[in-house]
Design a protein around this motif. Structure first.
Motif, PDB file in Angstrom:
ATOM      1  N   TYR A  69      -1.860  -0.114   4.654  1.00 40.09           N
ATOM      2  CA  TYR A  69      -1.692   1.072   3.814  1.00 40.09           C
ATOM      3  C   TYR A  69      -0.622   0.879   2.742  1.00 40.09           C
ATOM      4  N   GLU A  70       0.085  -0.260   2.767  1.00 43.70           N
ATOM      5  CA  GLU A  70       1.136  -0.516   1.789  1.00 43.70           C
ATOM      6  C   GLU A  70       0.569  -1.213   0.547  1.00 43.70           C
ATOM      7  N   PRO A  71       1.112  -0.926  -0.634  1.00 39.80           N
ATOM      8  CA  PRO A  71       0.649  -1.613  -1.854  1.00 39.80           C
ATOM      9  C   PRO A  71       1.066  -3.074  -1.845  1.00 39.80           C
ATOM     10  N   VAL A  72       0.314  -3.887  -2.565  1.00 39.22           N
ATOM     11  CA  VAL A  72       0.578  -5.326  -2.602  1.00 39.22           C
ATOM     12  C   VAL A  72       0.510  -5.848  -4.033  1.00 39.22           C
TER      13      VAL A  72
ATOM     14  N   ALA B 277       2.650   8.052   9.129  1.00 41.69           N
ATOM     15  CA  ALA B 277       3.392   9.121   8.462  1.00 41.69           C
ATOM     16  C   ALA B 277       3.957   8.693   7.119  1.00 41.69           C
ATOM     17  N   ASP B 278       4.273   7.391   6.988  1.00 47.78           N
ATOM     18  CA  ASP B 278       4.865   6.922   5.739  1.00 47.78           C
ATOM     19  C   ASP B 278       3.841   6.337   4.772  1.00 47.78           C
ATOM     20  N   ALA B 279       2.557   6.553   5.052  1.00 49.49           N
ATOM     21  CA  ALA B 279       1.512   6.071   4.145  1.00 49.49           C
ATOM     22  C   ALA B 279       1.489   6.939   2.886  1.00 49.49           C
ATOM     23  N   PRO B 280       1.070   6.383   1.743  1.00 47.13           N
ATOM     24  CA  PRO B 280       0.966   7.187   0.523  1.00 47.13           C
ATOM     25  C   PRO B 280      -0.067   8.296   0.697  1.00 47.13           C
ATOM     26  N   ALA B 281       0.035   9.334  -0.093  1.00 48.59           N
ATOM     27  CA  ALA B 281      -0.978  10.378  -0.089  1.00 48.59           C
ATOM     28  C   ALA B 281      -2.289   9.797  -0.605  1.00 48.59           C
TER      29      ALA B 281
ATOM     30  N   PHE C   5      -3.866  -1.471  -4.122  1.00 47.26           N
ATOM     31  CA  PHE C   5      -4.021  -1.136  -2.709  1.00 47.26           C
ATOM     32  C   PHE C   5      -5.173  -1.925  -2.093  1.00 47.26           C
ATOM     33  N   VAL C   6      -5.116  -2.112  -0.789  1.00 47.15           N
ATOM     34  CA  VAL C   6      -6.070  -2.949  -0.056  1.00 47.15           C
ATOM     35  C   VAL C   6      -7.145  -2.115   0.625  1.00 47.15           C
ATOM     36  N   ALA C   7      -8.402  -2.491   0.417  1.00 51.10           N
ATOM     37  CA  ALA C   7      -9.530  -1.924   1.151  1.00 51.10           C
ATOM     38  C   ALA C   7     -10.178  -3.091   1.899  1.00 51.10           C
TER      39      ALA C   7
ATOM     40  N   PHE D 214      -4.821   4.643  -3.631  1.00 57.20           N
ATOM     41  CA  PHE D 214      -4.849   4.539  -2.182  1.00 57.20           C
ATOM     42  C   PHE D 214      -6.020   5.323  -1.578  1.00 57.20           C
ATOM     43  N   GLY D 215      -6.743   4.666  -0.677  1.00 57.91           N
ATOM     44  CA  GLY D 215      -7.863   5.302   0.009  1.00 57.91           C
ATOM     45  C   GLY D 215      -9.199   5.054  -0.642  1.00 57.91           C
ATOM     46  N   ALA D 216      -9.223   4.409  -1.810  1.00 61.70           N
ATOM     47  CA  ALA D 216     -10.485   4.146  -2.508  1.00 61.70           C
ATOM     48  C   ALA D 216     -11.418   3.311  -1.645  1.00 61.70           C
ATOM     49  N   CYS D 217     -12.693   3.659  -1.676  1.00 65.27           N
ATOM     50  CA  CYS D 217     -13.770   2.935  -0.973  1.00 65.27           C
ATOM     51  C   CYS D 217     -13.814   3.255   0.520  1.00 65.27           C
TER      52      CYS D 217
END
Length: 223
Positions: A182-185, A37-41, A129-131, A151-154
């Motif tokens: 799902y969190e940025p790094v 629920a707290d993931a970025p759009a 963001f991590v893929a 966020f969500g790329a790939c």
């Protein structure tokens, strides 16, 4: 023309990271429902978090902070490509099929945009963001991954061009858990202009023995 101008703006938003407004169709909504629920759009750009109260670090030190735009070869970035084709778009009558052909050319040029050779061998610090490409099942940690600017790329959304995709190989035991994927790094290390094909997308850069830090710590109240 006004309509063509709006078309150009929409194309610009799509290419600049599938902005939040573009991530609204049924398929993307279904995939988003599987995220915390707290993931970025889906489509949230890392630049949207800068200055929003997230914890940041100094741009000085062993690994100076850079921007994603620094990875683009001057003259071949997103804004450069849009400016190059804007006169053609403005000259096309509204509804003309030629619009789609020009958009295809712009997309192809962006997808093949070269990396910036001046970045080779530099020590950098970059947020993103991590893929995940690999997962250590023994401890639930992310192994090799692609660092991407939205966020969500790939995975849920199309991949960025080569110049905006980095293959990251974390230091042993210095990655993040899958529960935080799902969190940025922040990624720190020495960047190389080395193209690599992966199962998710092609990367134009590589960082080996990278240090990984969370971009925003949970419950952080730092202003």
């Amino acid at each position: 023309m006004k309509a063509n101008h709006c078309l150009l703006i929409g194309f610009f938003l799509f290419l600049s990271g599938c902005d939040t407004e573009t991530a609204t169709n049924a398929e993307q909504a279904s995939e988003a429902a599987t995220l915390p629920a707290d993931a970025p759009a889906l489509g949230t750009k890392i630049q949207q978090l800068t200055g929003s109260g997230a914890k940041t670090t100094s741009q000085t030190g062993e690994y100076p902070q850079i921007a994603w735009e620094d990875l683009e070869l001057p003259g071949h970035g997103l804004e450069d490509i849009v400016k190059k084709y804007q006169p053609q778009i403005d000259a096309i009558p509204e509804g003309d099929p030629a619009e789609e052909a020009v958009m295809d050319k712009m997309q192809a040029e962006l997808n093949t945009a070269p990396v910036n050779p001046a970045m080779n061998g530099k020590k950098i610090k970059l947020p993103g963001f991590v893929a995940p490409l690999e997962i250590d099942e023994s401890n639930g940690m992310v192994g090799d991954f692609l660092l991407v600017p939205y966020f969500g790329a790939c995975i849920h959304l199309p991949p960025p061009p080569l110049s905006q995709t980095l293959l990251v190989k974390p230091k042993t035991g210095k990655s993040i858990g899958m529960e935080r994927v799902y969190e940025p790094v922040w990624v720190s290390g020495t960047i190389k202009t080395e193209s690599t094909k992966t199962d998710l997308a092609d990367a134009g850069y590589k960082i080996v023995d990278a240090a990984i830090e969370m971009y925003q710590e949970p419950n952080d109240e730092t202003q």
